[in-house]
Motif scaffolding. Structure first.
Motif, PDB file in Angstrom:
ATOM      1  N   ARG A   1       0.737  -1.052  -0.261  1.00  0.00           N
ATOM      2  CA  ARG A   1      -0.082   0.111   0.007  1.00  0.00           C
ATOM      3  C   ARG A   1       0.971   1.313  -0.059  1.00  0.00           C
ATOM      4  O   ARG A   1       0.676   2.354  -0.790  1.00  0.00           O
ATOM      5  CB  ARG A   1      -0.890  -0.053   1.290  1.00  0.00           C
ATOM      6  N   ARG A   2       1.907   1.265   0.572  1.00  0.00           N
ATOM      7  CA  ARG A   2       2.867   2.440   0.666  1.00  0.00           C
ATOM      8  C   ARG A   2       3.322   2.674  -0.355  1.00  0.00           C
ATOM      9  O   ARG A   2       3.712   3.796  -0.854  1.00  0.00           O
ATOM     10  CB  ARG A   2       3.971   2.331   2.010  1.00  0.00           C
ATOM     11  N   GLN A   3       3.959   1.683  -1.304  1.00  0.00           N
ATOM     12  CA  GLN A   3       4.481   1.864  -2.529  1.00  0.00           C
ATOM     13  C   GLN A   3       3.386   2.489  -3.470  1.00  0.00           C
ATOM     14  O   GLN A   3       3.889   3.197  -4.293  1.00  0.00           O
ATOM     15  CB  GLN A   3       5.197   0.355  -3.037  1.00  0.00           C
ATOM     16  N   TRP A   4       2.355   2.041  -3.481  1.00  0.00           N
ATOM     17  CA  TRP A   4       1.308   2.332  -4.353  1.00  0.00           C
ATOM     18  C   TRP A   4       0.950   3.695  -4.081  1.00  0.00           C
ATOM     19  O   TRP A   4       0.885   4.625  -5.144  1.00  0.00           O
ATOM     20  CB  TRP A   4      -0.082   1.680  -4.394  1.00  0.00           C
ATOM     21  N   LEU A   5       0.963   4.332  -2.989  1.00  0.00           N
ATOM     22  CA  LEU A   5       0.724   5.753  -2.565  1.00  0.00           C
ATOM     23  C   LEU A   5       1.715   6.535  -3.109  1.00  0.00           C
ATOM     24  O   LEU A   5       1.688   7.507  -3.499  1.00  0.00           O
ATOM     25  CB  LEU A   5       0.517   5.864  -1.106  1.00  0.00           C
ATOM     26  N   ALA A   6       3.188   6.010  -2.904  1.00  0.00           N
ATOM     27  CA  ALA A   6       4.234   6.804  -3.405  1.00  0.00           C
ATOM     28  C   ALA A   6       4.195   6.914  -4.776  1.00  0.00           C
ATOM     29  O   ALA A   6       4.489   8.056  -5.454  1.00  0.00           O
ATOM     30  CB  ALA A   6       5.539   6.199  -2.869  1.00  0.00           C
ATOM     31  N   GLN A   7       3.811   5.828  -5.570  1.00  0.00           N
ATOM     32  CA  GLN A   7       3.791   6.020  -7.009  1.00  0.00           C
ATOM     33  C   GLN A   7       2.602   7.061  -7.550  1.00  0.00           C
ATOM     34  O   GLN A   7       3.011   7.713  -8.402  1.00  0.00           O
ATOM     35  CB  GLN A   7       3.400   4.419  -7.653  1.00  0.00           C
ATOM     36  N   ARG A   8       1.546   6.842  -6.623  1.00  0.00           N
ATOM     37  CA  ARG A   8       0.377   7.636  -7.005  1.00  0.00           C
ATOM     38  C   ARG A   8       0.776   9.105  -6.995  1.00  0.00           C
ATOM     39  O   ARG A   8       0.532  10.183  -7.661  1.00  0.00           O
ATOM     40  CB  ARG A   8      -0.901   7.374  -6.073  1.00  0.00           C
ATOM     41  N   GLN A   9       1.425   9.293  -5.776  1.00  0.00           N
ATOM     42  CA  GLN A   9       1.874  10.981  -5.416  1.00  0.00           C
ATOM     43  C   GLN A   9       2.917  11.363  -6.604  1.00  0.00           C
ATOM     44  O   GLN A   9       2.613  12.497  -7.087  1.00  0.00           O
ATOM     45  CB  GLN A   9       2.642  10.947  -4.110  1.00  0.00           C
ATOM     46  N   TYR A  10       3.867  10.470  -7.075  1.00  0.00           N
ATOM     47  CA  TYR A  10       4.687  10.750  -8.168  1.00  0.00           C
ATOM     48  C   TYR A  10       3.949  11.379  -9.384  1.00  0.00           C
ATOM     49  O   TYR A  10       3.932  12.240 -10.047  1.00  0.00           O
ATOM     50  CB  TYR A  10       5.749   9.774  -8.561  1.00  0.00           C
ATOM     51  N   GLU A  11       3.107  10.372  -9.858  1.00  0.00           N
ATOM     52  CA  GLU A  11       2.209  10.623 -11.063  1.00  0.00           C
ATOM     53  C   GLU A  11       1.240  11.954 -10.907  1.00  0.00           C
ATOM     54  O   GLU A  11       1.268  12.773 -11.765  1.00  0.00           O
ATOM     55  CB  GLU A  11       1.166   9.343 -11.305  1.00  0.00           C
ATOM     56  N   LEU A  12       0.744  11.957  -9.749  1.00  0.00           N
ATOM     57  CA  LEU A  12       0.105  13.324  -9.542  1.00  0.00           C
ATOM     58  C   LEU A  12       0.873  14.571  -9.729  1.00  0.00           C
ATOM     59  O   LEU A  12       0.343  15.682 -10.151  1.00  0.00           O
ATOM     60  CB  LEU A  12      -0.828  13.327  -8.286  1.00  0.00           C
ATOM     61  N   LEU A  13       1.941  14.618  -8.967  1.00  0.00           N
ATOM     62  CA  LEU A  13       2.822  15.803  -9.052  1.00  0.00           C
ATOM     63  C   LEU A  13       3.304  16.092 -10.765  1.00  0.00           C
ATOM     64  O   LEU A  13       3.473  17.068 -10.980  1.00  0.00           O
ATOM     65  CB  LEU A  13       4.079  15.396  -8.266  1.00  0.00           C
ATOM     66  N   ALA A  14       3.695  14.858 -11.306  1.00  0.00           N
ATOM     67  CA  ALA A  14       4.002  14.931 -12.861  1.00  0.00           C
ATOM     68  C   ALA A  14       2.809  15.588 -13.571  1.00  0.00           C
ATOM     69  O   ALA A  14       3.115  16.632 -14.459  1.00  0.00           O
ATOM     70  CB  ALA A  14       4.247  13.758 -13.368  1.00  0.00           C
ATOM     71  N   ALA A  15       1.620  15.211 -13.244  1.00  0.00           N
ATOM     72  CA  ALA A  15       0.390  15.706 -14.003  1.00  0.00           C
ATOM     73  C   ALA A  15       0.324  17.298 -13.573  1.00  0.00           C
ATOM     74  O   ALA A  15       0.018  18.189 -14.538  1.00  0.00           O
ATOM     75  CB  ALA A  15      -0.788  14.918 -13.450  1.00  0.00           C
ATOM     76  N   LEU A  16       0.551  17.609 -12.358  1.00  0.00           N
ATOM     77  CA  LEU A  16       0.529  19.118 -12.064  1.00  0.00           C
ATOM     78  C   LEU A  16       1.520  20.049 -12.394  1.00  0.00           C
ATOM     79  O   LEU A  16       1.362  21.095 -13.184  1.00  0.00           O
ATOM     80  CB  LEU A  16       0.518  19.190 -10.604  1.00  0.00           C
ATOM     81  N   ARG A  17       2.699  19.494 -12.822  1.00  0.00           N
ATOM     82  CA  ARG A  17       3.748  19.847 -13.402  1.00  0.00           C
ATOM     83  C   ARG A  17       3.455  20.193 -15.200  1.00  0.00           C
ATOM     84  O   ARG A  17       3.601  21.522 -15.844  1.00  0.00           O
ATOM     85  CB  ARG A  17       5.035  19.341 -13.569  1.00  0.00           C
ATOM     86  N   VAL A  18       2.679  19.236 -15.528  1.00  0.00           N
ATOM     87  CA  VAL A  18       2.298  19.446 -16.882  1.00  0.00           C
ATOM     88  C   VAL A  18       1.281  20.604 -17.252  1.00  0.00           C
ATOM     89  O   VAL A  18       1.217  21.143 -17.921  1.00  0.00           O
ATOM     90  CB  VAL A  18       1.975  18.103 -17.389  1.00  0.00           C
ATOM     91  N   ARG A  19       0.273  20.362 -16.191  1.00  0.00           N
ATOM     92  CA  ARG A  19      -0.626  21.468 -16.245  1.00  0.00           C
ATOM     93  C   ARG A  19      -0.281  22.895 -16.023  1.00  0.00           C
ATOM     94  O   ARG A  19      -0.671  23.663 -16.795  1.00  0.00           O
ATOM     95  CB  ARG A  19      -1.737  21.120 -15.164  1.00  0.00           C
ATOM     96  N   ARG A  20       0.765  22.880 -15.215  1.00  0.00           N
ATOM     97  CA  ARG A  20       1.535  24.320 -14.906  1.00  0.00           C
ATOM     98  C   ARG A  20       2.176  24.783 -16.253  1.00  0.00           C
ATOM     99  O   ARG A  20       2.062  25.788 -16.633  1.00  0.00           O
ATOM    100  CB  ARG A  20       2.427  24.187 -13.875  1.00  0.00           C
ATOM    101  N   ASP A  21       2.994  23.844 -17.013  1.00  0.00           N
ATOM    102  CA  ASP A  21       3.574  24.232 -18.107  1.00  0.00           C
ATOM    103  C   ASP A  21       2.922  24.240 -19.318  1.00  0.00           C
ATOM    104  O   ASP A  21       3.394  24.851 -20.379  1.00  0.00           O
ATOM    105  CB  ASP A  21       4.822  23.235 -18.282  1.00  0.00           C
ATOM    106  N   ALA A  22       1.611  23.845 -19.403  1.00  0.00           N
ATOM    107  CA  ALA A  22       0.748  23.699 -20.610  1.00  0.00           C
ATOM    108  C   ALA A  22       0.202  25.204 -20.930  1.00  0.00           C
ATOM    109  O   ALA A  22       0.008  25.951 -20.064  1.00  0.00           O
ATOM    110  CB  ALA A  22      -0.441  22.722 -20.483  1.00  0.00           C
TER     111      ALA A  22
END
Length: 846
Positions: free
Chosen positions: A14-35
């Protein structure tokens, strides 16, 4: 246990899945900011919570990491393919086809980032931009190789200087326009090359390369200043243009590091060239990069307020170093021969004093809360850099002249050693150049000035650690600077030694007259001048006698005056050192007197033994004076050191050793008359017994029992009577000397005696003493008897053991030793307990 293990695994998944999910959400936020504005950005789906919590298969590489790896590999492959095409297949096409293909590829690579960013493919856009910039350089290479427009006739260094300049400007503008992260650092790195390439094209010398490096660093910091100004006016737009907060921070930090590196490298090159220049014209040419470096450092420190404190003070320090090197290199051709080091030391000293005065006047050198040097104020950066850099340069000049100063300070020692070992005074000369002494005086003066300024800046009547350290250092530097002046002007040896002795006695008299005054910096001056006077006096017998006598008297007076009832801990410690030094100086005086009178060393040692007896008497007298107990202990300890030295000097001569042991034993018994030194009787008795053993060995006695048994009987009777009259007397004072007087010499004779009678009688006596010690619970008979009995057993078994070991195979002793160690290790705790019980039992005995 199985349930707990399963739950732990589920929690980890569960901890590994949450860490992976956090990384993906941060990447999506960076893309949204740069778009660009108005573009819809969808959040990527992820593995369901049920599958993640159940411990489903976790990916070892995240999606953004895999994407980045693919883009890097793809971009490298494209560049390599273009390079192969340019180098290998270039000749198969005409000039038009070549130009069309390369320009088309370059234009496509540079035009793709904008549509890619609109489709949220930011990483792909960065990769396309990198490929495009690489193709630009490849285009330039291909154009010159093809001789387009006569470019093949241009020098390679000049051609690439122009190309890198245009590429740097174009990459920076392109990255700023397209809002990409990669082109800006690429342009910045490319901008570091035109200066060096242009210098190579023009055939520049070393100073030209240094100038190019420093000018490049200045351009780097100018670009940083422009970026900082733009960030101050539009911080959000600035971060957006550079690709975000993280990218901006990395770019600014990297630019600072590169700029500082170029400046330091160019400054080091210019300084080395200036200090090693062979003509004034080369020094003048080296002033250009040094001046540029000084201006750059001053501009960064005083005009670039956004830089950190450490970087600003470092920039000011670099400017000061450049100035000192420039002035010193110029003065090298003006000052006389041998004074080149003074040309660097003088400006460094002046700048140090200027910085200290500036800090003291402006209040920046305030009393620190944590013992620091400067108050933590932003405007103190310049003063801190100036003081640190000038101190480092002055220290370097001191290191340069240090070997010559050390040679001058220790010059009389070598002929002194030859004199006392050989007996004939050698011919020697004592000289010192003036320049090293001038540097030493500069160091002492600067340290003293800084100590005074520091004391005035604090202004509360109490010196802190820094002020005390500066005063001590100034005193330590001023003493040799003062005492070496007669050497520099060529005065005779006697005058120089007299000056050192007079300075030492003067300081000692001042301490005696004003014992309550502060000892700093008088103690460092006293120690330094006294040490130099003692070293210098070794070259002459009469000088040793005079100096040691004078210093011994002065130290005795100090030891008597300083420990007053209101004395400080420093004064009491000084009194202890003075008392011990007085005894040691008298010992050297006595030994030197004996050697001067023509006595051999083992006979002159008895004069030192007389000083030891006098030290014991002086310690007993001082012990009765209130406040002088610690001085008494120090004097007594110094006397013991002299006694050990006497025994070492007489050891090669047994007759003198026997007498020295006897005198020391009697002195030990006399010391034991003091109520607090009763244990000295044991040492005195042991020394007397050792003296008798040495005397018996000299007489060639093979049966020592005939001489030691009467002494043993008398000692045992006296000890028994003493123990009867005084029951609290221990067994060692009562019986230890009597038992050892016979058993130990007899044991020594038994090892060289092939007969069986002596070991039998000695073993019987030792067994009897052991039994008596156990029955009466007395420690001395038990320890002496059992020890002698064990040694007798070893003596008797040794031949048999050697014979047996010669018969058995060689592996048997090793196996036995291994088994013994295993057994000992297995029962280690038990053996430790038994040893402790045995120790406690022996200690509980009388």
């Amino acid at each position: 246990m199985r349930q707990v293990t399963g739950e732990l695994r589920a929690l980890d998944a569960r901890r590994q899945w949450l860490a992976q999910r956090q990384y993906e959400l941060l990447a999506a936020l960076r893309v949204r900011r740069d778009a660009p504005s108005g573009t819809q950005v969808s959040v990527p789906d992820s593995v369901g919570e049920r599958g993640g919590a159940a411990g489903g298969s976790m990916r070892e590489i995240s999606a953004p990491s895999a994407r980045t790896a693919l883009l890097i590999v793809g971009g490298v492959l494209v560049v390599v393919a273009a390079l192969v095409f340019t180098v290998v297949s270039w000749g198969r096409l005409g000039i038009g086809g070549r130009a069309a293909i390369l320009l088309a590829l370059t234009a496509c690579a540079l035009a793709l980032p904008r549509p890619l960013r609109r489709r949220q493919l930011t990483a792909t856009a960065e990769a396309s931009a990198a490929v495009g910039l690489a193709l630009v350089l490849l285009d330039a290479y291909a154009a010159r190789q093809a001789g387009l427009g006569g470019l093949d006739r241009v020098g390679p260094a000049g051609y690439w200087a122009v190309v890198t300049t245009l590429t740097a400007v174009g990459a920076a503008a392109y990255g700023w326009w397209q809002r990409l992260r990669l082109p800006l650092p690429v342009g910045f790195l490319t901008a570091q090359l035109p200066g060096l390439l242009g210098t190579t094209a023009s055939g520049g010398a070393v100073e030209d390369y240094a100038t190019a490096m420093i000018a490049t660093a200045a351009m780097d910091f100018a670009a940083l200043y422009a970026l900082a100004a733009h960030a101050a006016t539009a911080p959000a737009g600035f971060r957006d243009r550079l690709g975000g907060e993280g990218a901006a921070t990395i770019l600014v930090t990297g630019a600072r590091v590169i700029g500082v590196g170029w400046a330091l490298l160019g400054g080091a090159l210019a300084a080395a060239h200036a200090m090693g220049a062979s003509s004034p014209a080369e020094v003048v040419r080296a002033w250009v990069p040094l001046g540029l470096l000084a201006l750059l450092g001053i501009a960064l420190c005083r005009g670039f307020r956004t830089l950190p404190f450490a970087l600003r003070s470092g920039a000011e320090g670099v400017a000061v170093v450049a100035l000192i090197v420039a002035v010193g290199a110029g003065l090298r051709y003006v000052v006389p021969s041998g004074w080149a080091v003074a040309g660097y030391a003088a400006p460094a000293a002046l700048i140090m004093v200027w910085a200290a005065v500036s800090c003291a006047r402006s209040g920046r050198w305030a009393k620190p809360a944590r013992g620091g040097l400067f108050a933590p104020l932003p405007e103190a950066a310049a003063a801190a850099g100036e003081l640190a850099a000038a101190s480092a340069m002055l220290l370097l000049t001191g290191v340069v002249v240090l070997p010559e100063l050390v040679h001058a300070l220790t010059r009389p020692v070598v002929p002194g050693i030859t004199l006392w070992l050989d007996g004939h005074p050698p011919q020697w000369s004592w000289q010192l150049a003036t320049a090293p002494l001038f540097v030493l005086w500069l160091v002492a003066s600067v340290l003293a000035t800084m100590a005074v300024l520091r004391a005035r800046a604090i202004g509360d009547g109490h010196l802190d650690r820094l002020a005390n350290a500066l005063r001590n250092a100034a005193a330590l530097a001023a003493v040799p600077a003062l005492l070496l002046m007669p050497v520099a002007v060529g005065l005779p040896y006697a005058w120089v030694l007299a000056a050192a002795a007079v300075v030492t006695v003067t300081v000692a008299v001042d301490v005696v007259r004003r014992p309550g005054a502060a000892l700093v910096p008088r103690l460092p001056a006293l120690a330094a001048s006294g040490t130099l006077a003692l070293l210098w006096s070794s070259a002459d017998r009469a000088a040793v006698l005079s100096v040691c006598a004078t210093f011994a008297a002065s130290a005795a007076v100090l030891a008597h005056v300083l420990p007053a009832p209101t004395a400080s801990p420093a004064e009491r410690a000084t009194a202890r050192v003075a008392g011990a030094f007085a005894v040691l100086a008298l010992g050297v005086e006595a030994f030197a007197s004996g050697l001067t009178a023509g006595l051999p060393g083992h006979l002159a040692a008895f004069a030192v033994l007389a000083v030891t007896v006098l030290a014991a008497c002086a310690a007993a007298a001082w012990h009765r004076i209130p406040g002088h107990e610690q001085v008494s202990t120090a004097v007594e300890g110094a006397g013991y050191v002299l006694a050990a030295t006497v025994l070492a000097l007489t050891a090669p001569h047994p007759d003198a050793l026997s007498l020295a042991l006897a005198v020391s034993g009697v002195a030990g018994l006399a010391i034991a008359l003091r109520p607090d030194r009763r244990r000295a009787a044991l040492a005195g008795t042991a020394l007397l017994i050792a003296s008798s053993w040495v005397r018996l060995a000299l007489a060639g006695v093979t049966f020592p029992e005939a001489y030691t048994l009467p002494v043993t009987a008398a000692a045992l009777v006296i000890g028994h009577r003493r123990r009867t009259s005084t029951p609290e007397t221990g067994s060692w004072p009562a019986y230890g000397a009597g038992l050892s007087a016979t058993m130990l010499p007899s044991l020594s004779a038994a090892f060289s005696d092939g007969n069986w009678v002596r070991p039998l009688l000695l073993g019987t006596a030792a067994l009897l003493a052991t039994v008596v010690g156990v029955r009466t619970r007395l420690q001395a008979p038990l320890v002496v008897g059992s020890g002698v009995l064990v040694m007798v057993g070893v003596h008797e078994l040794a031949p048999t053991v050697v014979q047996v070991l010669g018969l058995v195979p060689r592996w048997v002793p090793l196996a036995a030793a291994g088994l013994f160690l295993l057994l000992l290790g297995a029962t280690y705790e038990k053996r430790i307990d038994e040893a402790r019980r045995l120790r406690d039992t022996v200690r509980s005995m009388g």
